[in-house]
Design a protein around this motif. Structure first.
Motif, PDB file in Angstrom:
ATOM      1  N   LEU A  78      32.085  35.946  45.149  1.00 32.21           N
ATOM      2  CA  LEU A  78      32.494  37.328  45.389  1.00 32.21           C
ATOM      3  C   LEU A  78      33.748  37.655  44.577  1.00 32.21           C
ATOM      4  CD1 LEU A  78      31.879  39.872  47.050  1.00 32.21           C
ATOM      5  CD2 LEU A  78      33.402  38.983  48.795  1.00 32.21           C
ATOM      6  N   LEU A  79      34.664  36.699  44.472  1.00 28.90           N
ATOM      7  CA  LEU A  79      35.848  36.886  43.649  1.00 28.90           C
ATOM      8  C   LEU A  79      35.458  37.052  42.180  1.00 28.90           C
ATOM      9  CD1 LEU A  79      38.982  36.921  43.555  1.00 28.90           C
ATOM     10  CD2 LEU A  79      38.868  34.451  43.198  1.00 28.90           C
ATOM     11  N   ALA A  80      34.483  36.285  41.724  1.00 30.28           N
ATOM     12  CA  ALA A  80      34.008  36.416  40.345  1.00 30.28           C
ATOM     13  C   ALA A  80      33.379  37.791  40.115  1.00 30.28           C
ATOM     14  CB  ALA A  80      33.006  35.307  40.021  1.00 30.28           C
ATOM     15  N   VAL A  81      32.639  38.285  41.088  1.00 29.91           N
ATOM     16  CA  VAL A  81      32.033  39.618  40.969  1.00 29.91           C
ATOM     17  C   VAL A  81      33.121  40.686  40.932  1.00 29.91           C
ATOM     18  CG1 VAL A  81      30.601  41.302  42.198  1.00 29.91           C
ATOM     19  CG2 VAL A  81      29.830  38.943  41.974  1.00 29.91           C
ATOM     20  N   LEU A  82      34.142  40.536  41.772  1.00 31.22           N
ATOM     21  CA  LEU A  82      35.263  41.475  41.766  1.00 31.22           C
ATOM     22  C   LEU A  82      35.957  41.461  40.405  1.00 31.22           C
ATOM     23  CD1 LEU A  82      37.161  43.394  43.358  1.00 31.22           C
ATOM     24  CD2 LEU A  82      38.507  41.365  43.906  1.00 31.22           C
ATOM     25  N   THR A  95      34.533  40.785  37.563  1.00 29.75           N
ATOM     26  CA  THR A  95      33.641  41.475  36.642  1.00 29.75           C
ATOM     27  C   THR A  95      33.771  42.987  36.794  1.00 29.75           C
ATOM     28  OG1 THR A  95      32.125  39.613  36.815  1.00 29.75           O
ATOM     29  CG2 THR A  95      31.246  41.638  35.878  1.00 29.75           C
ATOM     30  N   VAL A  96      33.887  43.457  38.022  1.00 27.59           N
ATOM     31  CA  VAL A  96      34.060  44.893  38.266  1.00 27.59           C
ATOM     32  C   VAL A  96      35.369  45.383  37.652  1.00 27.59           C
ATOM     33  CG1 VAL A  96      34.432  46.614  40.084  1.00 27.59           C
ATOM     34  CG2 VAL A  96      32.599  44.935  40.320  1.00 27.59           C
ATOM     35  N   LEU A  97      36.438  44.630  37.832  1.00 27.72           N
ATOM     36  CA  LEU A  97      37.718  45.012  37.225  1.00 27.72           C
ATOM     37  C   LEU A  97      37.628  45.034  35.704  1.00 27.72           C
ATOM     38  CD1 LEU A  97      40.344  43.177  39.443  1.00 27.72           C
ATOM     39  CD2 LEU A  97      40.073  45.625  39.157  1.00 27.72           C
ATOM     40  N   LEU A  98      36.926  44.070  35.140  1.00 26.89           N
ATOM     41  CA  LEU A  98      36.714  44.084  33.690  1.00 26.89           C
ATOM     42  C   LEU A  98      35.929  45.312  33.269  1.00 26.89           C
ATOM     43  CD1 LEU A  98      35.856  40.359  32.951  1.00 26.89           C
ATOM     44  CD2 LEU A  98      37.731  41.666  31.984  1.00 26.89           C
ATOM     45  N   GLY A  99      34.916  45.657  34.044  1.00 29.03           N
ATOM     46  CA  GLY A  99      34.093  46.830  33.726  1.00 29.03           C
ATOM     47  C   GLY A  99      34.879  48.128  33.770  1.00 29.03           C
ATOM     48  N   PHE A 100      35.842  48.222  34.675  1.00 32.44           N
ATOM     49  CA  PHE A 100      36.668  49.424  34.736  1.00 32.44           C
ATOM     50  C   PHE A 100      37.790  49.393  33.698  1.00 32.44           C
ATOM     51  CE2 PHE A 100      35.317  49.911  39.316  1.00 32.44           C
ATOM     52  CZ  PHE A 100      34.543  51.042  39.067  1.00 32.44           C
ATOM     53  N   GLY A 107      44.907  47.524  31.016  1.00 33.84           N
ATOM     54  CA  GLY A 107      45.228  46.176  30.553  1.00 33.84           C
ATOM     55  C   GLY A 107      45.477  45.238  31.718  1.00 33.84           C
ATOM     56  N   ALA A 108      46.165  45.745  32.737  1.00 32.95           N
ATOM     57  CA  ALA A 108      46.396  44.925  33.933  1.00 32.95           C
ATOM     58  C   ALA A 108      45.077  44.622  34.634  1.00 32.95           C
ATOM     59  CB  ALA A 108      47.353  45.632  34.888  1.00 32.95           C
ATOM     60  N   ALA A 109      44.193  45.616  34.706  1.00 31.45           N
ATOM     61  CA  ALA A 109      42.891  45.406  35.342  1.00 31.45           C
ATOM     62  C   ALA A 109      42.072  44.371  34.581  1.00 31.45           C
ATOM     63  CB  ALA A 109      42.119  46.729  35.432  1.00 31.45           C
ATOM     64  N   VAL A 110      42.125  44.423  33.264  1.00 31.21           N
ATOM     65  CA  VAL A 110      41.393  43.437  32.453  1.00 31.21           C
ATOM     66  C   VAL A 110      41.970  42.038  32.676  1.00 31.21           C
ATOM     67  CG1 VAL A 110      40.959  42.685  30.080  1.00 31.21           C
ATOM     68  CG2 VAL A 110      40.589  45.057  30.710  1.00 31.21           C
ATOM     69  N   GLY A 111      43.296  41.910  32.672  1.00 28.61           N
ATOM     70  CA  GLY A 111      43.917  40.604  32.876  1.00 28.61           C
ATOM     71  C   GLY A 111      43.606  40.020  34.243  1.00 28.61           C
ATOM     72  N   ALA A 128      40.410  36.544  37.862  1.00 26.60           N
ATOM     73  CA  ALA A 128      39.581  36.460  39.069  1.00 26.60           C
ATOM     74  C   ALA A 128      38.195  35.920  38.731  1.00 26.60           C
ATOM     75  CB  ALA A 128      39.478  37.832  39.724  1.00 26.60           C
ATOM     76  N   PHE A 129      37.625  36.363  37.613  1.00 25.47           N
ATOM     77  CA  PHE A 129      36.292  35.902  37.230  1.00 25.47           C
ATOM     78  C   PHE A 129      36.287  34.403  36.959  1.00 25.47           C
ATOM     79  CE2 PHE A 129      33.199  34.943  33.878  1.00 25.47           C
ATOM     80  CZ  PHE A 129      32.045  35.273  34.547  1.00 25.47           C
ATOM     81  N   VAL A 130      37.250  33.940  36.163  1.00 27.94           N
ATOM     82  CA  VAL A 130      37.291  32.519  35.803  1.00 27.94           C
ATOM     83  C   VAL A 130      37.560  31.658  37.033  1.00 27.94           C
ATOM     84  CG1 VAL A 130      38.583  30.802  34.482  1.00 27.94           C
ATOM     85  CG2 VAL A 130      37.885  32.931  33.410  1.00 27.94           C
ATOM     86  N   LEU A 131      38.528  32.070  37.870  1.00 32.37           N
ATOM     87  CA  LEU A 131      38.834  31.300  39.076  1.00 32.37           C
ATOM     88  C   LEU A 131      37.636  31.271  40.015  1.00 32.37           C
ATOM     89  CD1 LEU A 131      40.947  29.853  40.894  1.00 32.37           C
ATOM     90  CD2 LEU A 131      41.376  32.092  41.890  1.00 32.37           C
ATOM     91  N   GLY A 132      37.028  32.416  40.261  1.00 32.27           N
ATOM     92  CA  GLY A 132      35.896  32.477  41.177  1.00 32.27           C
ATOM     93  C   GLY A 132      34.710  31.671  40.695  1.00 32.27           C
ATOM     94  N   LEU A 133      34.372  31.827  39.424  1.00 36.37           N
ATOM     95  CA  LEU A 133      33.217  31.103  38.890  1.00 36.37           C
ATOM     96  C   LEU A 133      33.472  29.597  38.853  1.00 36.37           C
ATOM     97  CD1 LEU A 133      30.399  31.588  37.711  1.00 36.37           C
ATOM     98  CD2 LEU A 133      31.454  31.583  35.457  1.00 36.37           C
ATOM     99  N   GLY A 134      34.663  29.209  38.411  1.00 35.27           N
ATOM    100  CA  GLY A 134      34.973  27.775  38.325  1.00 35.27           C
ATOM    101  C   GLY A 134      34.982  27.093  39.684  1.00 35.27           C
ATOM    102  N   GLN A 135      35.627  27.723  40.658  1.00 35.22           N
ATOM    103  CA  GLN A 135      35.698  27.115  41.993  1.00 35.22           C
ATOM    104  C   GLN A 135      34.326  27.084  42.668  1.00 35.22           C
ATOM    105  OE1 GLN A 135      38.084  25.502  43.535  1.00 35.22           O
ATOM    106  NE2 GLN A 135      39.519  25.785  41.873  1.00 35.22           N
ATOM    107  N   SER A 136      33.558  28.143  42.507  1.00 37.32           N
ATOM    108  CA  SER A 136      32.237  28.135  43.145  1.00 37.32           C
ATOM    109  C   SER A 136      31.332  27.084  42.516  1.00 37.32           C
ATOM    110  CB  SER A 136      31.599  29.515  43.081  1.00 37.32           C
ATOM    111  OG  SER A 136      31.389  29.889  41.739  1.00 37.32           O
ATOM    112  N   LEU A 137      31.382  26.924  41.203  1.00 35.85           N
ATOM    113  CA  LEU A 137      30.577  25.883  40.563  1.00 35.85           C
ATOM    114  C   LEU A 137      31.042  24.493  40.993  1.00 35.85           C
ATOM    115  CD1 LEU A 137      30.098  27.263  36.948  1.00 35.85           C
ATOM    116  CD2 LEU A 137      28.403  27.095  38.773  1.00 35.85           C
ATOM    117  N   ARG A 138      32.355  24.311  41.129  1.00 33.97           N
ATOM    118  CA  ARG A 138      32.873  23.022  41.581  1.00 33.97           C
ATOM    119  C   ARG A 138      32.391  22.712  42.995  1.00 33.97           C
ATOM    120  NH1 ARG A 138      36.891  20.936  44.641  1.00 33.97           N
ATOM    121  NH2 ARG A 138      37.691  22.976  45.197  1.00 33.97           N
ATOM    122  N   LEU A 139      32.444  23.713  43.866  1.00 30.35           N
ATOM    123  CA  LEU A 139      32.013  23.488  45.245  1.00 30.35           C
ATOM    124  C   LEU A 139      30.512  23.236  45.335  1.00 30.35           C
ATOM    125  CD1 LEU A 139      34.134  26.112  47.180  1.00 30.35           C
ATOM    126  CD2 LEU A 139      34.274  23.638  47.348  1.00 30.35           C
TER     127      LEU A 139
END
Length: 142
Positions: free
Chosen positions: A12-16, A18-23, A37-41, A46-57
């Motif tokens: 869900l954090l990774a999806v959030l 992605t949404v911030l990147l889209g906006f 720029g802040a939203a992209v950063g 959030a995308f990298v942390l969410g995806l990495g942690q979920s794949l690890r789990l």
């Protein structure tokens, strides 16, 4: 099941993210470029942390997850680690206060504008007040 729930929250954090990147990307050329720029950063982080942690789990076996959770609980309760964290926090606080004082002196010597000096002074005063209030609170609590 707990591991899958945590993985779903990280997804869900990774999806959030992605949404911030889209906006953020479409708005980066307009008058809201700084916010975009802040939203992209934040979105990328959030995308990298969410995806990495979920794949690890999801790649951990049940035994590995249980062992990691047990080790984390033991580490959090360890008195030595608590003392180390407390000392590190106190040392970091001292360094930050010294840096704020040095910044304040530097701004005064270089003739910075009064609002800038007052803003840094307010940060230093807020830090010192918080230190006194929190020291009293934790002294009563312990």
């Amino acid at each position: 099941m707990r591991r899958k729930r945590k993985a779903a929250l990280y997804m869900l954090l990774a999806v959030l993210g992605t949404v911030l990147l889209g906006f953020g990307f479409p708005a980066s050329a307009g008058k809201f470029a700084a916010a975009a720029g802040a939203a992209v950063g934040i979105g990328i982080a959030a995308f990298v942390l969410g995806l990495g942690q979920s794949l690890r789990l999801l790649t951990l076996s049940d035994e590995q997850f249980a062992a990691a959770a047990r080790a984390e609980r033991i580490e959090l309760r360890d008195e030595r680690n608590t003392a180390v964290r407390t000392r590190a926090g106190a040392a970091a606080h001292r360094v930050i206060v010294l840096l704020l004082i040095a910044l304040l002196l530097g701004l005064g010597l270089y003739g910075a504008a009064l609002p800038v000096i007052l803003a840094v002074s307010a940060v230093l005063l807020t830090d010192l007040i918080l230190h006194m209030v929190l020291a009293g609170y934790f002294a009563r609590r312990i």
